[in-house]
Design an enzyme around this catalytic site. Structure first.
Site, PDB file in Angstrom:
ATOM      1  CD  GLU A 129      -3.034   1.118   2.133  1.00 47.97           C
ATOM      2  OE1 GLU A 129      -3.958   1.918   2.004  1.00 47.97           O
ATOM      3  OE2 GLU A 129      -3.070   0.174   2.947  1.00 47.97           O
TER       4      GLU A 129
ATOM      5  CB  CYS B 246      -7.394   2.793   3.758  1.00 46.45           C
ATOM      6  SG  CYS B 246      -7.867   1.900   5.257  1.00 46.45           S
TER       7      CYS B 246
ATOM      8  CG  ASN C 179      -9.080  -2.471   2.479  1.00 45.27           C
ATOM      9  OD1 ASN C 179      -8.284  -3.399   2.545  1.00 45.27           O
ATOM     10  ND2 ASN C 179      -9.103  -1.498   3.366  1.00 45.27           N
ATOM     11  CD  GLU C 180      -9.381  -2.764   7.596  1.00 45.44           C
ATOM     12  OE1 GLU C 180      -8.398  -3.443   7.950  1.00 45.44           O
ATOM     13  OE2 GLU C 180      -9.427  -1.523   7.707  1.00 45.44           O
TER      14      GLU C 180
END
Length: 652
Positions: free
Chosen positions: A46, A235, A371-372
């Site tokens: 990332e 993120c 993603n999350e």
């Protein structure tokens, strides 16, 4: 002296006499068990901590196209320099600078760029400078600029002149060479002529870059031998809002015309804000796929599910969450990405891949959607992606999310929904204390084997109470040892756990925002953390099949401070045993390989530190590294002593 020598031998984990009374007896059943996936141990990238721009991406110029919101951020100007955007060189990066005479005979006009925390130059290294330029005025005959590499004492190390004789944009390149190593240098450009010049996309790369990436950092990844490479986040994928999410289509095609994007982490962290932190997309999806191929890892790209970061936005936000009726463009991005990776050169996106230099498919096998994410917003959107991906690409595995936590109500809800939707993989994240990792080596022992497999997509052991200690302090031996212990549980449950990736991957020592990180670097060097060596030892000793390893018919997962797992490598014809001793005393262990004959000579690789807070650093990069020695089995037995606080890998 004799006692000291004997203790030194024990510290190396060498075999002790088989007649000795071993404290522990481990039985390894040599009948091969579950297949271990090639993707079992990998890496997660990332763009945080200046991991891409200013890091893995080797571009040394900050704000090279003058398109940061503050258009001259990163640049020092002197004399007569202005910004313009009329008839630009690149429509998606429309700003450029104009350099005119200063108005005085002996004064110059020009610009300086110090890159990311200064420009690091290496003695005798060549640097490739390029710029798009044109004469500013039609009536001018020749504009001339000088480019210099400047050391930390403001002394030019090399200089070259470039003549521009046309009012049409053209790329110019020169090669410069550093005559010494400099940590905090700069690049200077100034006007040598009376005639004015327009400049855009000012670039400087070290001569040893690999496809635009830093050679030393690529080597750090290659030597890990990762099985899977997850990118571009994190993120970053989600964005602060939908407008700033990562859009892969903006990251392909000519690098000069890839539009700027705000970095999700530029001023998110109050303790480490970097308002000059943006994504140029110079490191884009094409480069990610090339890198995966280079390091031998299976690519795992993640795309937006139409939800911006849920930490930063209310669930009812209309700017942060695409409605179900507006979701099709996001689904198209996922479908088109698969075509870009795998499509024939006769397809739209397969042709672009070929035009960029890679006509052969990249062989994409899996894709992550979101993603999350958590809660009810996620599965209803994910379902629409699944329906269309399954229809067009039935062989592509889909990875869903269980949310940001290692357990709890939202985690349980996420897993229930992922089972209902039938995804192949579920992404779990846990950033926890060393104690948690030691206590959770059996986390997957009793998971339901029906349904999706596990992808441990982000994990790292977080040591607390570091305060103002050096940046790498959180990557200490205690954290690494706890991860090694936990990973015996990943290995033991390889029938369920198909892949796992430590996170984050990179951190600039002057630009970090999040700790710990696997690899630390400055502008000249990198250091492999102690955690890096744990990951490397697992990846290079992955094996092909699990083996049952027990003590008293029970898995070895923390009782008496010991953790262990075993695998068989059918290609190398090796039995591999991994043992973590978290005790303050050495442990003598008798290994019996049930069903094996004549094991003979083997090796012991030990990762050990006397100080649990020991780290590797740029100043001392090999403070804690594995050490290998020989061991000898007798038939199907071997007795070894594992030193206190040690991760050991035995191969027979």
């Amino acid at each position: 002296m004799i006692l000291r020598s004997f203790l030194s031998v024990l510290a190396l984990g060498l075999m002790v006499p088989l007649g000795a009374s071993a404290q522990h007896r481990f039985t390894v059943n040599t009948k091969p068990g579950a297949e271990i996936q090639p993707t079992m141990y990998g890496i997660f990238f990332e763009d945080i901590n200046f991991g891409a721009d200013g890091g893995l991406y080797a571009e040394m110029v900050q704000n090279r196209s003058f398109d940061f919101p503050s258009h001259l951020m990163g640049w020092n100007t002197y004399g007569n320099v202005s910004l313009a955007s009329a008839k630009p060189a690149f429509d998606r990066n429309p700003n450029y600078i104009v350099i005119l005479r200063s108005g005085h005979r002996e004064k110059r006009s020009g610009v300086e760029n110090r890159g990311f925390f200064g420009m690091g130059f290496k003695k005798d290294m060549t640097y490739e400078f390029s710029v798009y330029a044109r004469m500013h005025n039609l009536e001018d005959k020749e504009a001339k600029i000088r480019v210099e590499l400047v050391d930390d004492q403001n002394i030019p190390m090399d200089r070259k002149s470039i003549s521009i004789t046309n009012t049409l944009w053209k790329k110019f390149t020169v090669t410069l060479k550093a005559n010494k190593t400099v940590e905090k240098g700069l690049m200077r450009i100034f006007l040598e002529s009376a005639d004015a010049v327009d400049l855009d996309h000012v670039s400087l790369f070290p001569g040893d870059n690999w496809n635009g990436l830093r050679a030393d950092l690529v080597k750090d990844l290659e030597d890990l031998h990762p099985g899977v490479f997850r990118f571009p986040g994190g993120c970053i994928v989600e964005g602060t809002d939908l407008a700033t999410r990562y859009q892969w289509k903006n990251s392909v095609g000519p690098a000069e015309n890839r539009p700027l994007n705000e970095n999700r982490w530029n001023y998110t962290f109050a303790h480490r804000m970097y308002p000059n932190y943006y994504q140029t997309y110079g490191l884009g999806f094409y480069e990610y796929f090339l890198l995966a191929e280079k390091i031998g890892a299976e690519p795992l790209p993640i795309v937006s599910v139409g939800l911006a970061c849920q930490y930063q936005n209310d669930d009812k936000s209309t700017t942060a969450h695409a409605s179900l009726d507006d979701l099709q463009p996001y689904i198209d991005d996922a479908l088109d990405l698969i075509e870009f990776a795998n499509g024939a050169t006769t397809t739209k996106w397969g042709k672009l891949r070929a035009d960029m230099g890679h006509p052969e498919p990249f062989g994409l096998k899996q894709i992550g959607i979101g993603n999350e994410q958590w809660g009810e917003l996620y599965p209803v959107r994910l379902q629409k992606f699944i329906e269309q991906i399954r229809k067009k690409y039935p062989n592509i595995m889909i990875c869903g999310s269980s949310g940001p936590s290692a357990g709890g109500e939202q985690f349980d809800y996420g897993w229930k929904e992922m089972r209902r939707l039938g995804v192949e993989l579920v992404d779990e994240h846990y950033y926890m204390s060393p104690d948690w990792f030691f206590k959770n080596a059996g986390r997957y022992d009793n998971y339901d084997r029906k349904g999706p497999k596990v992808f441990a997509g982000e994990y790292a052991s977080h040591v607390r109470g570091i305060g103002n200690e050096p940046d790498v302090a959180m990557n200490n031996f205690e954290a690494a040892l706890s991860e090694a212990a936990f990973m015996t549980g990943l290995e033991r449950n390889a029938d369920l756990v198909h892949e796992a990736t430590y996170a984050p991957l990179f951190a600039h020592v002057e630009g970090w925002q999040w700790r710990p990180d696997l690899i630390w670097f400055d502008n000249l060097r990198s250091v492999r953390s102690v955690n890096w060596y744990v990951q490397m030892l697992y990846a290079t000793n992955r094996g092909t099949h699990t083996l049952s390893l027990t003590e008293n018919n029970q898995a070895v997962k923390g009782d008496n401070g010991l953790y262990a797992s075993a695998v068989y490598d059918k290609n190398a014809k090796k039995y591999i045993v991994k043992i973590v001793n978290n005790n303050d005393q050495p442990k003598e262990i008798a290994l019996t390989f049930k069903g094996a004959k004549g094991l003979g000579a083997g090796t012991a690789t030990l990762l050990h530190a006397d100080d649990m807070r020991a780290t590797n650093s740029l100043a001392n990069p090999t403070n804690v590294v594995p050490k290998e020695s020989a061991v000898q089995a007798n038939g199907n037995n071997a007795t070894v002593t594992v030193p206190a606080k040690t991760f050991a890998v035995y191969k027979f």
